[in-house]
Design a protein around this motif. Structure first.
Motif, PDB file in Angstrom:
ATOM      1  N   LYS A 143       0.852  -1.206   0.000  1.00  0.00           N
ATOM      2  CA  LYS A 143       0.000   0.000   0.000  1.00  0.00           C
ATOM      3  C   LYS A 143       0.885   1.254   0.000  1.00  0.00           C
ATOM      4  CE  LYS A 143      -4.011  -2.186   0.535  1.00  0.00           C
ATOM      5  NZ  LYS A 143      -5.068  -2.149  -0.486  1.00  0.00           N
ATOM      6  N   GLY A 144       0.276   2.396  -0.340  1.00  0.00           N
ATOM      7  CA  GLY A 144       0.999   3.649  -0.297  1.00  0.00           C
ATOM      8  C   GLY A 144       1.204   4.113   1.135  1.00  0.00           C
ATOM      9  N   PRO A 145       2.178   4.978   1.374  1.00  0.00           N
ATOM     10  CA  PRO A 145       2.483   5.418   2.752  1.00  0.00           C
ATOM     11  C   PRO A 145       1.292   6.081   3.447  1.00  0.00           C
ATOM     12  CG  PRO A 145       3.661   6.749   1.127  1.00  0.00           C
ATOM     13  CD  PRO A 145       3.096   5.598   0.394  1.00  0.00           C
ATOM     14  N   GLU A 146       0.525   6.887   2.727  1.00  0.00           N
ATOM     15  CA  GLU A 146      -0.632   7.547   3.360  1.00  0.00           C
ATOM     16  C   GLU A 146      -1.730   6.548   3.697  1.00  0.00           C
ATOM     17  OE1 GLU A 146      -1.888  11.442   1.908  1.00  0.00           O
ATOM     18  OE2 GLU A 146      -0.133  11.431   0.582  1.00  0.00           O
ATOM     19  N   GLN A 147      -1.956   5.568   2.826  1.00  0.00           N
ATOM     20  CA  GLN A 147      -2.971   4.539   3.080  1.00  0.00           C
ATOM     21  C   GLN A 147      -2.605   3.731   4.333  1.00  0.00           C
ATOM     22  OE1 GLN A 147      -2.746   2.902  -1.072  1.00  0.00           O
ATOM     23  NE2 GLN A 147      -4.940   2.575  -0.753  1.00  0.00           N
ATOM     24  N   ILE A 148      -1.332   3.398   4.426  1.00  0.00           N
ATOM     25  CA  ILE A 148      -0.873   2.638   5.601  1.00  0.00           C
ATOM     26  C   ILE A 148      -1.131   3.452   6.866  1.00  0.00           C
ATOM     27  CG2 ILE A 148       1.162   1.686   6.784  1.00  0.00           C
ATOM     28  CD1 ILE A 148       2.350   1.165   3.942  1.00  0.00           C
ATOM     29  N   GLY A 149      -0.750   4.746   6.852  1.00  0.00           N
ATOM     30  CA  GLY A 149      -0.945   5.610   8.014  1.00  0.00           C
ATOM     31  C   GLY A 149      -2.397   5.712   8.421  1.00  0.00           C
ATOM     32  N   GLN A 150      -3.292   5.929   7.455  1.00  0.00           N
ATOM     33  CA  GLN A 150      -4.718   6.066   7.747  1.00  0.00           C
ATOM     34  C   GLN A 150      -5.269   4.785   8.371  1.00  0.00           C
ATOM     35  OE1 GLN A 150      -6.771   8.529   7.708  1.00  0.00           O
ATOM     36  NE2 GLN A 150      -5.683  10.097   6.535  1.00  0.00           N
ATOM     37  N   ALA A 151      -4.945   3.644   7.764  1.00  0.00           N
ATOM     38  CA  ALA A 151      -5.483   2.365   8.240  1.00  0.00           C
ATOM     39  C   ALA A 151      -4.985   2.029   9.644  1.00  0.00           C
ATOM     40  CB  ALA A 151      -5.103   1.256   7.255  1.00  0.00           C
ATOM     41  N   VAL A 152      -3.689   2.223   9.860  1.00  0.00           N
ATOM     42  CA  VAL A 152      -3.110   1.920  11.178  1.00  0.00           C
ATOM     43  C   VAL A 152      -3.663   2.881  12.229  1.00  0.00           C
ATOM     44  CG1 VAL A 152      -0.969   1.898  12.531  1.00  0.00           C
ATOM     45  CG2 VAL A 152      -1.015   0.869  10.258  1.00  0.00           C
ATOM     46  N   GLY A 153      -3.756   4.172  11.888  1.00  0.00           N
ATOM     47  CA  GLY A 153      -4.295   5.171  12.818  1.00  0.00           C
ATOM     48  C   GLY A 153      -5.725   4.856  13.227  1.00  0.00           C
ATOM     49  N   GLU A 154      -6.576   4.507  12.253  1.00  0.00           N
ATOM     50  CA  GLU A 154      -7.980   4.178  12.553  1.00  0.00           C
ATOM     51  C   GLU A 154      -8.078   2.992  13.504  1.00  0.00           C
ATOM     52  OE1 GLU A 154     -10.275   3.542   9.004  1.00  0.00           O
ATOM     53  OE2 GLU A 154      -9.777   5.523   8.198  1.00  0.00           O
ATOM     54  N   TRP A 155      -7.274   1.957  13.224  1.00  0.00           N
ATOM     55  CA  TRP A 155      -7.326   0.760  14.073  1.00  0.00           C
ATOM     56  C   TRP A 155      -6.883   1.092  15.496  1.00  0.00           C
ATOM     57  CZ3 TRP A 155      -4.570  -2.286  17.321  1.00  0.00           C
ATOM     58  CH2 TRP A 155      -5.073  -3.560  17.601  1.00  0.00           C
ATOM     59  N   LEU A 156      -5.830   1.873  15.641  1.00  0.00           N
ATOM     60  CA  LEU A 156      -5.318   2.211  16.967  1.00  0.00           C
ATOM     61  C   LEU A 156      -6.351   2.986  17.792  1.00  0.00           C
ATOM     62  CD1 LEU A 156      -1.628   3.246  16.113  1.00  0.00           C
ATOM     63  CD2 LEU A 156      -2.327   1.270  17.472  1.00  0.00           C
ATOM     64  N   VAL A 157      -6.969   3.998  17.183  1.00  0.00           N
ATOM     65  CA  VAL A 157      -7.957   4.803  17.910  1.00  0.00           C
ATOM     66  C   VAL A 157      -9.136   3.935  18.355  1.00  0.00           C
ATOM     67  CG1 VAL A 157      -9.657   6.660  17.659  1.00  0.00           C
ATOM     68  CG2 VAL A 157      -7.322   6.998  16.849  1.00  0.00           C
ATOM     69  N   ALA A 158      -9.504   2.958  17.530  1.00  0.00           N
ATOM     70  CA  ALA A 158     -10.643   2.086  17.850  1.00  0.00           C
ATOM     71  C   ALA A 158     -10.285   0.992  18.847  1.00  0.00           C
ATOM     72  CB  ALA A 158     -11.186   1.452  16.566  1.00  0.00           C
ATOM     73  N   ASN A 159      -9.019   0.560  18.876  1.00  0.00           N
ATOM     74  CA  ASN A 159      -8.671  -0.637  19.656  1.00  0.00           C
ATOM     75  C   ASN A 159      -7.581  -0.464  20.717  1.00  0.00           C
ATOM     76  OD1 ASN A 159     -10.207  -2.915  18.070  1.00  0.00           O
ATOM     77  ND2 ASN A 159      -9.236  -1.637  16.494  1.00  0.00           N
ATOM     78  N   ALA A 160      -6.833   0.625  20.661  1.00  0.00           N
ATOM     79  CA  ALA A 160      -5.734   0.810  21.632  1.00  0.00           C
ATOM     80  C   ALA A 160      -6.023   2.033  22.496  1.00  0.00           C
ATOM     81  CB  ALA A 160      -4.405   0.971  20.897  1.00  0.00           C
TER      82      ALA A 160
END
Length: 597
Positions: free
Chosen positions: A55-72
């Motif tokens: 994936k592109g760098p921005e896509q990776i950042g968005q996906a990881v950020g969303e998961w963290l806010v929801a689960n961490a």
């Protein structure tokens, strides 16, 4: 802070695993501080994972950020700027970080895995003149580097090699013989080191007059310098000293004794100390033995005039004199002896020489010569090279008597600190004795901080007036911040507010409080960096950053007028921890901080 980073890396690893089905080791997840113009405290660079995750760098950042806010729970927000994922850590986590910090006993060593047995050699004065401004930078650097290395758990020996022999010492002695008329520090009413310095300048004055006289008689300038009667007499005196001439040695002991008394008084005034003294008069003979060893090994050679040299052209250096034709030693001779003596005494794995950058070549030669001799401690030698100190009026010159005397400068900054403090009305309630101690603390703190806040390698301009300001990037500003916090702690004690109250109920922080906790959490990393780079400037900047961060808290939030008891207790605890950080970091610079001001 380290524990928080590990927890965050674990959460990032889990996020990548859940979102992309790929496992990324924690060692590949490099976190860096978020740039101040963006929200967040930690930043993950996502560019390195594009190939692995597809994936592109921005896509990776968005996906990881969303998961963290929801689960961490530790991540309360995020933003993506191109290939940078900026993470905002929940306030409750910063409270935990703070709680861990305040439970650490004061003085807990910072583990760095660095050298464990260190000798730091600094000061190294000549016994023909008093200490000057340049010596002050040397002393403050050496003392501070030693304290910083101690803070990493290393065993540190502070050493002082006194240059008590040589042609320059003989110059002072000879001038005293000619013009002293039995003068003593007591009869002259001046310190012994200043008395010796007076005669060093006097030698140069008469020596230059003799050179001019010879030139007027048609002698070439270079020849005149060598043939001037006073220079010839000084060389004779050096040979007589090395031969043990009773009269010369007696005068040498007398004048050096006066100088040591003067030095010790200055050292006490400026707050530096030493664990071990070496004297060149006690090391040059061992150095001569090493020269003889080098001749036998064939790594040194003797010229036709009898002088001994080493050829270092293969090392990118040049030929270097190790012993004069008349058998008298040079600086390098005794440095070979001193390096060996220090190793015999302490078996160091790091030997730091705090010496001005004018001696860069000399130190390269010392290390190269020791390597040629096959000495096991050659690689342990480290030259902490520092830039010279200039004044608005220009460079200082000892032989012309234009140096800035250390004792006089200390008196001036103490007087300036007194004037600045009285102008601000900061001495209310202090006795005369307490006020005098405060002025000394502030003046010396101003001087030390000004000389240490600049990276050692940089040449610097010293401005005495600027150094004592109670505002801006100065020692007194940080000292005043500590005094302000001390007043808050005293009031808290009067009100019965404990500094160690439980903080579990604190889940939200003011932005300035969060920033201050982050600064406090940087302490171990700052000490480790200062030890690695041997730069007290790193610690000086940190102390200033902490003081600034606290002053922002002080301006924007209430302490005692806060209605929430838990918040009030947290702010008192935060104040106490800040005071400890300021005191510890300034202590590493050799600077005391006042409780009242």
């Amino acid at each position: 802070m380290q524990q928080l980073e590990q927890t965050l890396k674990a959460a990032l690893g889990a996020a990548i695993q859940h979102v992309f089905g790929q496992e990324v080791p924690a060692s590949q997840l490099t976190l860096q501080p978020t740039r101040k113009e963006f929200a967040g405290q930690f930043t993950l660079v996502t560019f390195p994972f594009t190939k692995t995750l597809g994936k592109g760098p921005e896509q990776i950042g968005q996906a990881v950020g969303e998961w963290l806010v929801a689960n961490a729970p530790l991540v309360q927000g995020y933003n993506v700027v191109k290939g940078f994922l900026n993470l905002e850590i929940a306030d409750a986590e910063w409270v935990k970080v703070f709680d861990q910090l305040r439970q650490l006993p004061a003085g807990t060593p910072v583990a760095t895995g660095g050298p464990q047995n260190v000798v730091v050699e600094y000061s190294s004065p000549n016994t023909n003149k008093p200490l000057h401004l340049g010596h002050l930078r040397n002393n403050f650097l050496g003392y501070s580097v030693a304290e910083i290395l101690k803070a990493t758990g290393a065993t540190v020996t502070k050493a002082n090699l006194v240059n008590d022999r040589g042609i320059h010492i003989c110059k002072s002695m000879l001038a005293y013989q000619h013009y002293g008329q039995g003068e003593t520090p007591q009869s002259a009413g001046i310190k012994g080191d200043h008395l010796a310095g007076k005669y060093y300048v006097l030698f140069e004055k008469h020596y230059r007059e003799q050179i001019k006289q010879l030139e007027a008689e048609g002698v070439l300038p270079e020849v005149a310098k060598r043939q001037a009667p006073m220079m010839l007499e000084a060389q004779d005196m050096l040979r007589a000293w090395e031969a043990g001439d009773e009269e010369v040695v007696s005068l040498w002991k007398q004048m050096n004794g006066w100088v040591y008394e003067g030095f010790n008084e200055t050292y006490q005034t400026i707050g530096v100390d030493f664990d071990k003294y070496y004297y060149e008069s006690g090391t040059y003979l061992l150095g001569k033995e090493r020269v003889e060893e080098g001749l036998q090994k064939g790594v040194f050679f003797r010229k036709e005039d009898g002088s001994v040299w080493v050829d270092l052209k293969e090392e990118g250096l040049d030929e270097k004199l190790l012993l004069r034709a008349d058998g008298t030693s040079v600086y390098m001779t005794q440095d070979l002896g001193t390096a060996e003596l220090k190793y015999q005494d302490f078996h160091y794995d790091l030997s730091v020489y705090v010496i001005a950058d004018e001696q860069n070549y000399h130190m390269q030669v010392l290390k190269a010569v020791l390597k040629k001799l096959g000495k096991p401690y050659a690689d342990a030698i480290y030259h902490l090279s520092y830039g010279m100190v200039d004044l608005p009026s220009g460079k200082m010159k000892s032989r012309e008597g234009t140096v800035v005397d250390a004792d006089e400068l200390v008196r001036e900054v103490v007087e300036a600190a007194k004037a600045a403090t009285l102008e601000k009305g900061k001495t209310e309630g202090l006795t005369e004795q307490e006020a005098a101690r405060l002025y000394h603390m502030l003046g010396l703190g101003a001087l030390k901080y000004y000389l240490l806040k600049v990276d050692p390698k940089k040449r610097m301009l010293f401005n005495p007036e600027e150094s004592v300001s109670l505002e801006g990037h100065t020692g007194p500003f940080i000292q005043y911040s500590h005094a302000r916090i001390s007043a808050i702690r005293r009031k808290a004690a009067e009100l019965g507010i404990a500094e160690d109250a439980p903080l579990a109920s604190i889940t939200e922080l003011h932005a300035t409080e969060r920033e201050l906790v982050q600064e406090l959490a940087r302490y171990a990393a700052v000490v480790a960096e200062a030890a690695r780079t041997q730069s007290p400037a790193v610690v000086a900047q940190y102390a200033y950053d902490v003081a600034k961060a606290y002053n922002r808290v002080y301006t924007e939030v209430e302490v005692f007028r806060e209605n929430d008891a838990a918040k009030k207790a947290f702010r008192v605890a935060l104040s106490a921890q800040t005071a400890q950080a300021i005191k510890a970091s300034m202590g590493l610079l050799g600077i005391e901080v006042p409780e009242r001001m």
